[in-house]
Design a protein around this motif. Structure first.
Motif, short mmCIF file in Angstrom:
data_model
loop_
_atom_site.label_atom_id
_atom_site.label_comp_id
_atom_site.label_asym_id
_atom_site.label_seq_id
_atom_site.Cartn_x
_atom_site.Cartn_y
_atom_site.Cartn_z
N GLY A 1 0.82 -1.19 0.00
CA GLY A 1 0.00 0.00 0.00
C GLY A 1 0.86 1.25 0.00
O GLY A 1 2.05 1.19 0.35
N GLN A 2 0.27 2.36 -0.39
CA GLN A 2 0.99 3.62 -0.47
C GLN A 2 0.19 4.71 0.25
O GLN A 2 -1.00 4.86 0.03
N LYS A 3 0.88 5.44 1.13
CA LYS A 3 0.23 6.46 1.96
C LYS A 3 -0.25 7.63 1.10
O LYS A 3 0.48 8.17 0.28
N ASN A 4 -1.51 8.00 1.30
CA ASN A 4 -2.15 9.15 0.64
C ASN A 4 -2.05 9.10 -0.88
O ASN A 4 -1.93 10.13 -1.54
N ALA A 5 -2.11 7.91 -1.46
CA ALA A 5 -2.00 7.76 -2.91
C ALA A 5 -3.39 7.65 -3.53
O ALA A 5 -4.38 7.38 -2.83
N GLY A 6 -3.45 7.83 -4.82
CA GLY A 6 -4.70 7.65 -5.55
C GLY A 6 -5.02 6.18 -5.72
O GLY A 6 -4.23 5.30 -5.36
N THR A 7 -6.19 5.92 -6.30
CA THR A 7 -6.61 4.54 -6.50
C THR A 7 -5.87 3.91 -7.67
O THR A 7 -5.27 4.61 -8.49
N GLY A 8 -5.93 2.62 -7.76
CA GLY A 8 -5.29 1.86 -8.82
C GLY A 8 -4.65 0.63 -8.20
O GLY A 8 -3.67 0.74 -7.49
N LEU A 9 -5.23 -0.51 -8.45
CA LEU A 9 -4.81 -1.75 -7.80
C LEU A 9 -4.41 -2.78 -8.84
O LEU A 9 -5.12 -3.00 -9.80
N ILE A 10 -3.26 -3.42 -8.61
CA ILE A 10 -2.80 -4.52 -9.46
C ILE A 10 -2.89 -5.80 -8.64
O ILE A 10 -2.39 -5.86 -7.52
N ILE A 11 -3.54 -6.80 -9.21
CA ILE A 11 -3.58 -8.11 -8.58
C ILE A 11 -2.64 -9.00 -9.39
O ILE A 11 -2.92 -9.32 -10.55
N ASP A 12 -1.50 -9.33 -8.79
CA ASP A 12 -0.47 -10.12 -9.45
C ASP A 12 -0.90 -11.57 -9.62
O ASP A 12 -1.82 -12.05 -8.95
N LYS A 13 -0.18 -12.27 -10.49
CA LYS A 13 -0.37 -13.72 -10.61
C LYS A 13 -0.06 -14.34 -9.26
O LYS A 13 0.80 -13.86 -8.52
N PRO A 14 -0.75 -15.43 -8.92
CA PRO A 14 -0.49 -16.07 -7.63
C PRO A 14 0.90 -16.70 -7.58
O PRO A 14 1.48 -17.05 -8.61
N LEU A 15 1.43 -16.81 -6.38
CA LEU A 15 2.69 -17.52 -6.15
C LEU A 15 2.35 -18.93 -5.70
O LEU A 15 1.68 -19.11 -4.68
N LEU A 16 2.79 -19.91 -6.47
CA LEU A 16 2.64 -21.32 -6.09
C LEU A 16 3.97 -21.76 -5.50
O LEU A 16 5.00 -21.72 -6.18
N VAL A 17 3.95 -22.17 -4.24
CA VAL A 17 5.18 -22.55 -3.56
C VAL A 17 5.67 -23.91 -4.05
O VAL A 17 6.86 -24.10 -4.25
N ARG A 18 4.76 -24.84 -4.24
CA ARG A 18 5.16 -26.20 -4.62
C ARG A 18 4.43 -26.66 -5.89
O ARG A 18 3.32 -26.22 -6.18
N ASN A 19 5.07 -27.57 -6.58
CA ASN A 19 4.43 -28.27 -7.70
C ASN A 19 3.57 -29.39 -7.11
O ASN A 19 3.69 -29.71 -5.92
N LEU A 20 2.73 -30.01 -7.92
CA LEU A 20 1.87 -31.08 -7.43
C LEU A 20 2.66 -32.28 -6.93
O LEU A 20 2.19 -33.02 -6.07
N ASP A 21 3.88 -32.48 -7.43
CA ASP A 21 4.71 -33.59 -6.96
C ASP A 21 5.41 -33.29 -5.64
O ASP A 21 6.14 -34.12 -5.11
N GLY A 22 5.19 -32.09 -5.09
CA GLY A 22 5.77 -31.73 -3.80
C GLY A 22 7.08 -30.97 -3.89
O GLY A 22 7.55 -30.41 -2.90
N SER A 23 7.67 -30.89 -5.08
CA SER A 23 8.92 -30.14 -5.23
C SER A 23 8.60 -28.64 -5.28
O SER A 23 7.48 -28.24 -5.59
N TYR A 24 9.62 -27.83 -4.97
CA TYR A 24 9.42 -26.38 -5.00
C TYR A 24 9.25 -25.90 -6.43
O TYR A 24 9.91 -26.39 -7.35
N SER A 25 8.37 -24.93 -6.63
CA SER A 25 8.14 -24.37 -7.96
C SER A 25 9.34 -23.53 -8.39
O SER A 25 10.12 -23.05 -7.56
#
Length: 135
Positions: free
Chosen positions: A98-122
């Motif tokens: 967040g930014q103090k006293n800033a105007g509007t405008g929001l970016i929703i980034d791609k999600p961070l996936l910590v692990r792959n389905l096999d359990g290894s780190y992404s």
């Protein structure tokens, strides 16, 4: 340092350069019933310069509490990233900037996936780990 021991206060009313650069919070053992979020966000507003940035990492079930508190104290949410254990899990954490006293405008980034389905780190998680180690 902002903590329960300092009643969530950091420095004097004017703040110092180190206060304005970084605030760390150590609550010891995490308290799931912590109700002081409003106080913490208000204190962050006090020590931030205009257009200064605040970054928070929190549990996803507290997203609306953090978002609402930031808006209440004029810290405009600018970027959000949800963190998932893997592509089949629900979000466990989120990062919000967040930014103090800033105007509007929001970016929703791609999600961070910590692990792959096999359990290894992404690959993205490994890259972040490498960047942190370089710091």
């Amino acid at each position: 340092e902002v903590s329960r021991d300092t009643n969530f206060q950091s420095g004097d009313a004017k703040g110092t350069d180190t206060d304005r650069f970084r605030v760390s919070m150590d609550f010891g053992e995490w308290d799931f019933n912590f109700t002081g979020l409003d106080i913490v966000i208000k204190e962050c507003y006090r020590i931030l310069k205009d257009n200064g940035k605040l970054c928070i990492v929190h549990r996803s079930d507290r997203f609306t509490d953090v978002y609402d508190a930031m808006k209440k104290y004029r810290i405009e949410p600018k970027r959000i990233k949800f963190i998932y254990n893997n592509e089949e899990s629900e979000a466990e954490m989120f990062l919000i900037e967040g930014q103090k006293n800033a105007g509007t405008g929001l970016i929703i980034d791609k999600p961070l996936l910590v692990r792959n389905l096999d359990g290894s780190y992404s690959d993205e998680y490994k890259k972040l780990q490498e960047e942190i180690l370089v710091w």
